[in-house]
Design an enzyme around this catalytic site. Structure first.
Site, PDB file in Angstrom:
ATOM      1  N   GLU A   1      52.908  93.366 -49.466  1.00 27.96           N
ATOM      2  CA  GLU A   1      51.913  93.619 -50.741  1.00 27.96           C
ATOM      3  C   GLU A   1      51.027  92.927 -50.721  1.00 27.96           C
ATOM      4  OE1 GLU A   1      55.255  93.294 -50.493  1.00 27.96           O
ATOM      5  OE2 GLU A   1      56.313  94.938 -52.158  1.00 27.96           O
TER       6      GLU A   1
ATOM      7  N   GLY B   1      60.504  80.716 -54.479  1.00 28.01           N
ATOM      8  CA  GLY B   1      59.358  81.344 -54.991  1.00 28.01           C
ATOM      9  C   GLY B   1      59.255  81.723 -56.573  1.00 28.01           C
ATOM     10  N   ARG B   2      60.318  81.921 -57.268  1.00 30.24           N
ATOM     11  CA  ARG B   2      60.450  82.071 -58.689  1.00 30.24           C
ATOM     12  C   ARG B   2      60.334  80.943 -59.297  1.00 30.24           C
ATOM     13  NH1 ARG B   2      64.606  84.037 -56.095  1.00 30.24           N
ATOM     14  NH2 ARG B   2      66.833  83.212 -56.279  1.00 30.24           N
TER      15      ARG B   2
ATOM     16  N   LYS C   1      54.384  82.410 -50.541  1.00 24.23           N
ATOM     17  CA  LYS C   1      55.007  81.316 -49.965  1.00 24.23           C
ATOM     18  C   LYS C   1      54.904  81.512 -48.494  1.00 24.23           C
ATOM     19  CE  LYS C   1      59.501  79.169 -50.025  1.00 24.23           C
ATOM     20  NZ  LYS C   1      60.871  79.019 -50.798  1.00 24.23           N
TER      21      LYS C   1
ATOM     22  N   LYS D   1      63.196  96.543 -48.146  1.00 22.60           N
ATOM     23  CA  LYS D   1      62.064  95.993 -47.425  1.00 22.60           C
ATOM     24  C   LYS D   1      62.230  96.833 -45.820  1.00 22.60           C
ATOM     25  CE  LYS D   1      61.019  91.570 -49.309  1.00 22.60           C
ATOM     26  NZ  LYS D   1      60.915  90.287 -49.059  1.00 22.60           N
TER      27      LYS D   1
ATOM     28  N   HIS E   1      59.666  98.139 -83.653  1.00 25.53           N
ATOM     29  CA  HIS E   1      59.416  99.636 -83.839  1.00 25.53           C
ATOM     30  C   HIS E   1      59.599 100.244 -82.510  1.00 25.53           C
ATOM     31  CE1 HIS E   1      57.452  99.125 -87.750  1.00 25.53           C
ATOM     32  NE2 HIS E   1      57.160  97.785 -87.050  1.00 25.53           N
TER      33      HIS E   1
ATOM     34  N   GLU F   1      66.907  87.448 -60.430  1.00 26.40           N
ATOM     35  CA  GLU F   1      66.975  87.008 -58.823  1.00 26.40           C
ATOM     36  C   GLU F   1      67.776  86.207 -58.389  1.00 26.40           C
ATOM     37  OE1 GLU F   1      63.243  88.297 -56.195  1.00 26.40           O
ATOM     38  OE2 GLU F   1      63.308  86.309 -56.461  1.00 26.40           O
TER      39      GLU F   1
HETATM   40  O1  F6P Z   1      60.983  89.620 -53.446  1.00 30.43           O
HETATM   41  C1  F6P Z   1      61.556  88.522 -52.910  1.00 30.43           C
HETATM   42  C2  F6P Z   1      60.392  87.649 -52.896  1.00 30.43           C
HETATM   43  O2  F6P Z   1      60.855  86.736 -51.817  1.00 30.43           O
HETATM   44  C3  F6P Z   1      60.319  86.610 -54.196  1.00 30.43           C
HETATM   45  O3  F6P Z   1      61.558  85.813 -54.333  1.00 30.43           O
HETATM   46  C4  F6P Z   1      59.111  85.985 -54.038  1.00 30.43           C
HETATM   47  O4  F6P Z   1      58.622  85.392 -55.269  1.00 30.43           O
HETATM   48  C5  F6P Z   1      58.340  86.947 -53.665  1.00 30.43           C
HETATM   49  O5  F6P Z   1      58.953  87.872 -52.771  1.00 30.43           O
HETATM   50  C6  F6P Z   1      57.029  86.876 -53.149  1.00 30.43           C
HETATM   51  O6  F6P Z   1      57.171  85.936 -51.826  1.00 30.43           O
HETATM   52  P1  F6P Z   1      55.968  85.394 -51.125  1.00 30.43           P
HETATM   53  O7  F6P Z   1      55.416  84.404 -52.100  1.00 30.43           O
HETATM   54  O8  F6P Z   1      56.600  84.697 -49.728  1.00 30.43           O
HETATM   55  O9  F6P Z   1      54.764  86.224 -50.837  1.00 30.43           O
END
Ligand code: F6P
Length: 572
Positions: free
Chosen positions: A211, A291-292, A205, A536, A408, A377
């Protein structure tokens, strides 16, 4: 909105909880032959049986009163009509617009967003069709066989969960998901892939997530190192191994190969361009999509590529079914509302700290992980919408595994442990792949577990069984306490015909709205996530100490010592 504890219903529920000290579900079932009819609800083929919960009519009445007093309906309507209910970020919350199948306009800042939503959907359809029919060719003229979605959190969990869940609808494109910054994740994914037939989707987003950008850079380097470069561009350009972790320059790798093998999904066009992806290969969405809550947006591109656009639209339609139900059904017949109220009942009046989601469906293996982000979250918050501390326990710890694997592993604690863990059990009446009568075996376990949790086994019952097995009195006396099951352990059962895209859409939206209602009841903002920021920030400060070979010693003793142990980072 008030703190929930200030409502009259909250006080009355405390009283109701005391009454439950002498009530047993086993007895309530015995007394009331209509308990299932009274405490179950159907939406098309989706059945919610909530009769095995620690409730009676009075409990439900009070819980529904709480929902009224807490203003759940007003907040729900504010969400659907585009009010900026995400107060701390000043944003509307409109993932429901992404799956709006009606002609109803959805206004944000006085503008209908539906034309934009439809335009992106039609671009996704056109692109998915080209890739799936082999018309979209890679740099060396071969059609695409594998798609790798690079994203994390909401840009990974939803699509990864849905692609696994909908495997029977998968076509000729394989879908892979890389999220972790651990380089092994990308390495192991790329190991078996052919760069000539691989398409990367960089899903972020913000397009600033460390990452995702590092994995995307490494994927670009892998691609460029193995595909023929056009004249003037040295092979392997864009490879930033080592320096990548600190580099923020990403606009250096634009080549025709990138244009054929990389697309982006983001709200940040500038950053996408800077990475070297042509905006023509970018699918946008909007800041009013959390995002979620984004799998319904272009973030779902990997799903559309995997199952095809018609089935992706079925997924959207399923979610829309649930949206309509949530908007229109009276609170007492509203699935998300009821599930939210039951969760709150245990969370706040029975001191339950956790909550298990147990799909008897192997392909829903990633559903609990997906719900962890959605729920934890969203509602893992310590302050209310006005910034004052939440005075009651808010969002629970969510966990789960597919049945029968969980049986199990951790069910022991759910049956006989000292903690109350409310559970949702999910299953399909029909399997996509029944062999050997195994689906009936799966379902027999599914049913047996909720029955066992509700009924338990009394000391008398256990003793009778042991005596019948021929055991002597002394042995029975020693073993008996271990053989007793307290019962009275609450469960919801969600039963559906078959795991289709439409059903999955309904299930996901059901949980989204459940989380929304609980957030409204606790009066927290379910749509921000400031709690992920501190880690972060600190990681950014630590990274140069690991890569630059110079520890600052400016942390606490533990962190300083651990940094020292990690010098130098890398292969010995
Ligand atoms: O870890 C926080 C967060 O902002 C989540 O809410 C989101 O889904 C994720 O990082 C990834 O964010 P982006 O889509 O901006 O890479």
């Amino acid at each position: 909105m008030p703190s929930p504890t200030q409502t009259a219903a909250w006080q009355a529920l405390k009283q109701e909880r005391r009454a439950w000290n002498s009530l047993s579900l086993r007895e309530l079932f015995a007394e009331d032959k209509k308990r299932f009819e009274r405490f179950s609800l159907q939406l098309d083929d989706l059945l919610l049986d909530y009769s095995k919960n620690l409730i009676r009519s009075q409990t439900l009445k009070l819980l529904l009163k709480l929902a009224k007093e807490a203003g759940v309906e007003a907040l729900r309507d504010a969400m659907f009509t585009g009010e900026k209910i995400n107060l701390t970020e000043g944003r509307a919350v409109l993932h429901t617009a992404l799956r709006n199948r009606s002609e109803r306009p959805v206004m944000v800042d006085g503008r209908d967003v539906m034309p934009d939503v439809r335009e992106v959907l039609s671009r996704i359809r056109a692109f998915a069709d080209r890739v799936r029919t082999g018309k979209w060719k890679g740099h060396s003229g071969k059609p695409i066989s594998d798609v790798v979605n690079i994203g994390i959190g909401g840009s990974d969990l939803g699509p990864a969960m849905a692609c696994l869940a909908l495997k029977p609808y998968g076509g000729n494109i394989r879908a892979h998901f890389v999220s972790n910054v651990d380089p092994s994740h990308l390495h192991d994914t790329l190991e078996d892939l052919d760069p000539a037939t691989t398409l990367f989707i960089v899903a972020s987003k913000t397009f600033t997530t460390q990452e995702t950008l590092l994995n995307a850079q490494a994927a670009r380097a892998w691609l460029l190192a193995s595909l023929p470069s056009p004249p003037g561009v040295p092979k392997g350009r864009g490879c930033i191994r080592g320096a990548g972790a600190t580099s923020s320059k990403m606009g250096e790798g634009t080549t025709p190969a990138i244009a054929k093998h990389f697309v982006a999904i983001s709200t940040n066009e500038e950053a996408v361009k800077a990475f070297g992806i042509d905006p023509a290969n970018m699918f946008g969405f909007w800041d009013w999509v959390g995002g979620r809550y984004s799998l319904w947006s272009a973030i779902g591109l990997s799903i559309a590529l995997y199952i095809g656009m018609d089935e992706f639209e079925e997924l959207l339609a399923g979610a829309h079914d649930m949206d309509e139900h949530f908007r229109n059904a009276p609170l007492a017949e509203n699935m998300p509302v009821l599930m939210a109220l039951l969760g709150l009942w245990y969370n706040n009046f029975w001191d339950a700290q956790s909550y298990a989601v147990l799909p008897y469906e192997q392909r829903l293996a990633r559903f609990p992980a997906y719900l962890q982000q959605l729920d934890m979250e969203s509602n893992g918050k310590g302050v209310m919408r006005d910034g004052k501390p939440v005075k009651v326990s808010s969002g629970p710890v969510l966990f789960g595994e597919p049945g029968t694997n969980g049986q199990h592993a951790f069910y022991q604690l759910i049956h006989q442990g000292t903690k109350l863990i409310p559970c949702d059990f999910l299953a399909a009446a029909q399997s996509h792949n029944d062999v050997n009568g195994q689906h009936a075996v799966l379902l027999s376990n599914f049913l047996a577990q909720t029955e066992a949790l509700m009924r338990g086994k009394t000391a008398t019952e256990a003793e009778t069984e042991l005596t019948a097995s021929g055991m002597g009195k002394r042995e029975i006396k020693a073993l008996l306490p271990h053989k007793v099951f307290p019962g009275n352990r609450p469960t919801n059962t969600l039963l559906y015909r078959k795991l289709t895209p439409r059903t999955l859409g309904r299930l996901i939206a059901l949980y989204e709205h459940k989380v929304f209602v609980q957030g409204a009841l606790w009066n927290v903002n379910s749509y921000d996530q400031w709690g992920v920021e501190l880690g972060k920030q600190l990681a950014q400060a630590i990274l140069p100490e690991l890569t630059g070979g110079k520890a600052t010693g400016k942390h606490d003793a533990s962190t300083n010592a651990l940094i020292a142990r990690l010098q130098p980072v890398g292969d010995e």
